[in-house]
Write a protein that holds these residues in place. Structure first.
Motif, short mmCIF file in Angstrom:
data_model
loop_
_atom_site.label_atom_id
_atom_site.label_comp_id
_atom_site.label_asym_id
_atom_site.label_seq_id
_atom_site.Cartn_x
_atom_site.Cartn_y
_atom_site.Cartn_z
N ARG A 4 -26.91 10.80 -50.99
CA ARG A 4 -27.39 11.25 -49.50
C ARG A 4 -26.38 10.45 -48.56
NH1 ARG A 4 -32.12 12.60 -47.32
NH2 ARG A 4 -32.18 13.80 -49.13
N ALA A 5 -25.72 9.39 -48.75
CA ALA A 5 -24.84 8.94 -47.90
C ALA A 5 -23.38 9.57 -48.04
CB ALA A 5 -24.53 7.27 -48.16
N LEU A 6 -23.06 9.90 -49.12
CA LEU A 6 -21.93 10.46 -49.12
C LEU A 6 -21.90 11.96 -48.48
CD1 LEU A 6 -21.24 10.02 -52.99
CD2 LEU A 6 -19.45 9.19 -50.82
N THR B 11 -23.83 13.14 -46.19
CA THR B 11 -24.05 12.91 -44.80
C THR B 11 -22.64 12.44 -44.00
OG1 THR B 11 -24.84 10.64 -44.80
CG2 THR B 11 -26.43 12.45 -44.55
N GLY B 12 -21.81 12.07 -44.62
CA GLY B 12 -20.61 11.59 -44.21
C GLY B 12 -20.69 10.20 -43.94
N SER B 13 -21.64 9.37 -44.25
CA SER B 13 -21.85 7.89 -43.69
C SER B 13 -20.92 7.14 -44.67
CB SER B 13 -23.31 7.54 -44.07
OG SER B 13 -24.12 8.38 -43.22
N GLN B 14 -20.72 7.81 -46.03
CA GLN B 14 -19.59 6.87 -46.85
C GLN B 14 -18.71 7.98 -47.28
OE1 GLN B 14 -22.13 4.37 -49.47
NE2 GLN B 14 -21.07 5.48 -50.99
N ILE B 15 -17.58 7.60 -47.71
CA ILE B 15 -16.61 8.38 -48.60
C ILE B 15 -16.17 7.61 -49.84
CG2 ILE B 15 -15.78 9.38 -46.50
CD1 ILE B 15 -13.05 7.71 -46.89
N LEU B 16 -16.83 6.50 -50.05
CA LEU B 16 -16.46 5.67 -51.08
C LEU B 16 -17.45 5.70 -52.30
CD1 LEU B 16 -13.85 3.66 -51.58
CD2 LEU B 16 -15.48 1.78 -50.54
N ILE B 17 -16.89 5.76 -53.68
CA ILE B 17 -17.79 5.29 -54.39
C ILE B 17 -17.44 4.19 -55.31
CG2 ILE B 17 -18.87 6.57 -57.00
CD1 ILE B 17 -18.32 9.33 -55.69
N ARG C 35 -11.08 14.83 -60.97
CA ARG C 35 -10.89 14.54 -59.70
C ARG C 35 -11.79 15.48 -58.58
NH1 ARG C 35 -5.88 10.99 -58.78
NH2 ARG C 35 -6.14 11.44 -56.56
N GLN C 36 -12.42 16.37 -59.41
CA GLN C 36 -13.20 17.60 -58.56
C GLN C 36 -14.22 17.76 -59.40
OE1 GLN C 36 -11.61 21.15 -57.17
NE2 GLN C 36 -9.43 20.42 -57.96
N PHE C 37 -15.71 17.32 -58.47
CA PHE C 37 -17.06 17.27 -59.16
C PHE C 37 -18.22 17.49 -58.32
CE2 PHE C 37 -15.31 12.88 -58.89
CZ PHE C 37 -16.31 12.73 -57.62
N PHE C 38 -19.22 18.07 -58.87
CA PHE C 38 -20.48 18.18 -58.18
C PHE C 38 -21.19 16.59 -58.06
CE2 PHE C 38 -20.12 22.51 -59.46
CZ PHE C 38 -20.11 22.88 -58.41
N LEU C 39 -21.91 16.39 -57.21
CA LEU C 39 -22.69 15.27 -57.00
C LEU C 39 -24.01 15.49 -57.76
CD1 LEU C 39 -21.93 14.12 -53.59
CD2 LEU C 39 -20.90 13.39 -55.62
N TYR C 40 -24.20 14.79 -58.82
CA TYR C 40 -25.77 15.03 -59.63
C TYR C 40 -26.38 13.68 -59.16
CZ TYR C 40 -28.29 15.31 -64.06
OH TYR C 40 -29.12 15.43 -65.06
N PRO C 41 -27.31 13.93 -58.34
CA PRO C 41 -28.41 12.74 -57.84
C PRO C 41 -29.27 12.37 -58.99
CG PRO C 41 -29.04 14.96 -57.02
CD PRO C 41 -27.74 15.15 -57.39
N GLU D 115 -35.11 2.52 -45.82
CA GLU D 115 -36.09 3.58 -45.53
C GLU D 115 -35.72 4.87 -45.96
OE1 GLU D 115 -37.69 3.96 -41.50
OE2 GLU D 115 -37.63 1.85 -41.25
N GLU D 116 -34.41 5.43 -45.93
CA GLU D 116 -33.97 6.75 -46.30
C GLU D 116 -34.29 6.67 -48.10
OE1 GLU D 116 -32.55 10.49 -46.60
OE2 GLU D 116 -33.04 9.21 -44.87
N LEU D 117 -33.90 5.68 -48.61
CA LEU D 117 -34.35 5.50 -50.08
C LEU D 117 -35.79 5.77 -50.35
CD1 LEU D 117 -32.84 3.29 -52.63
CD2 LEU D 117 -35.21 3.71 -52.52
N GLU D 118 -36.61 5.53 -49.67
CA GLU D 118 -38.11 5.36 -49.78
C GLU D 118 -38.70 6.80 -49.64
OE1 GLU D 118 -40.26 3.27 -51.03
OE2 GLU D 118 -38.71 1.70 -51.03
N ARG D 119 -37.82 7.44 -48.63
CA ARG D 119 -38.18 8.90 -48.56
C ARG D 119 -37.64 10.08 -49.70
NH1 ARG D 119 -37.01 7.65 -42.94
NH2 ARG D 119 -34.79 8.34 -43.09
N LEU D 120 -36.80 9.26 -50.35
CA LEU D 120 -36.08 10.21 -51.52
C LEU D 120 -36.77 10.33 -52.46
CD1 LEU D 120 -32.23 8.99 -51.34
CD2 LEU D 120 -33.12 11.51 -50.71
N VAL D 121 -37.35 11.36 -52.84
CA VAL D 121 -38.10 11.75 -54.22
C VAL D 121 -37.51 13.02 -54.78
CG1 VAL D 121 -40.28 10.77 -53.27
CG2 VAL D 121 -39.85 13.34 -52.72
#
Length: 187
Positions: free
Chosen positions: A17-19, A21-27, A45-51, A67-73
């Motif tokens: 979610r952070a990635l 929304t652009g809130s972070q670019i780092l993994i 170097r190219q891939f889908f994000l698998y939550p 709070e964002e984590l708590e909302r994520l189901v």
């Protein structure tokens, strides 16, 4: 960018979610148990994000993201919702805890999680990937196969997912500003 792909990278849903929304670019990655003693390697170097929803907890992230984590189901148990694609612009092995701590404002992980990853196993360090994230036109639901399970970073999806119409979540200038800020820490 490819026209379709079947490579996916497993990451906590809250980090996805952070990635997204652009809130972070780092993994920051140490590697999954299934990756063995060699640990994490950038195999694509190219891939889908698998939550993923396992192992993440409110104490795993900085207070502003709890709070964002708590909302994520999990929106579709038994299926994976693929909504974002990432391209690695650069990566490096961070072997200094001081440099890793200097990255604090560039990701949402709690200090304790980052330090635990750094010190885990015998090889101190983590891999830091800077990624440019793209939103798919519409999220795609794919069946969650048994072969995708386990503590591993990389998954090859059973089907190709098209990439037509993807849009970067950050404009060029904003992405460059964020990458420059991360790179400045290592100069």
């Amino acid at each position: 960018m490819r026209s379709s792909d079947n490579k996916a990278f497993k990451e906590w849903a809250v980090v996805c979610r952070a990635l997204a929304t652009g809130s972070q670019i780092l993994i920051l990655r140490k590697g999954g148990i299934a990756e063995g003693p060699r640990g994490f390697e950038v195999t694509d170097r190219q891939f889908f994000l698998y939550p993923t929803y396992l192992h993440q907890s409110p104490t795993s992230v900085v207070s502003g993201w709890r709070e964002e984590l708590e909302r994520l189901v999990d929106p579709a148990p038994g299926q994976i919702e693929i909504g974002h694609y990432a391209i690695v612009s650069s990566f490096l092995r961070v072997r200094s805890i001081e440099k890793l701590k200097a990255l604090r404002s560039h990701h949402i992980l709690a200090d304790a999680v980052v330090e635990e990853r750094f010190h885990r196993w015998q090889d101190e360090g983590v891999t830091a990937l800077m990624v440019r994230v793209y939103a798919l036109r519409e999220p795609v639901l794919i069946p969650e196969l048994e072969s995708y399970a386990g503590c591993k970073s990389w998954v090859t999806l059973a089907e190709q997912v098209p990439l037509d119409g993807v849009v970067p979540v950050l404009n060029d200038a904003e992405y460059e500003r964020k990458t420059d800020a991360v790179k400045a820490i290592f100069r």
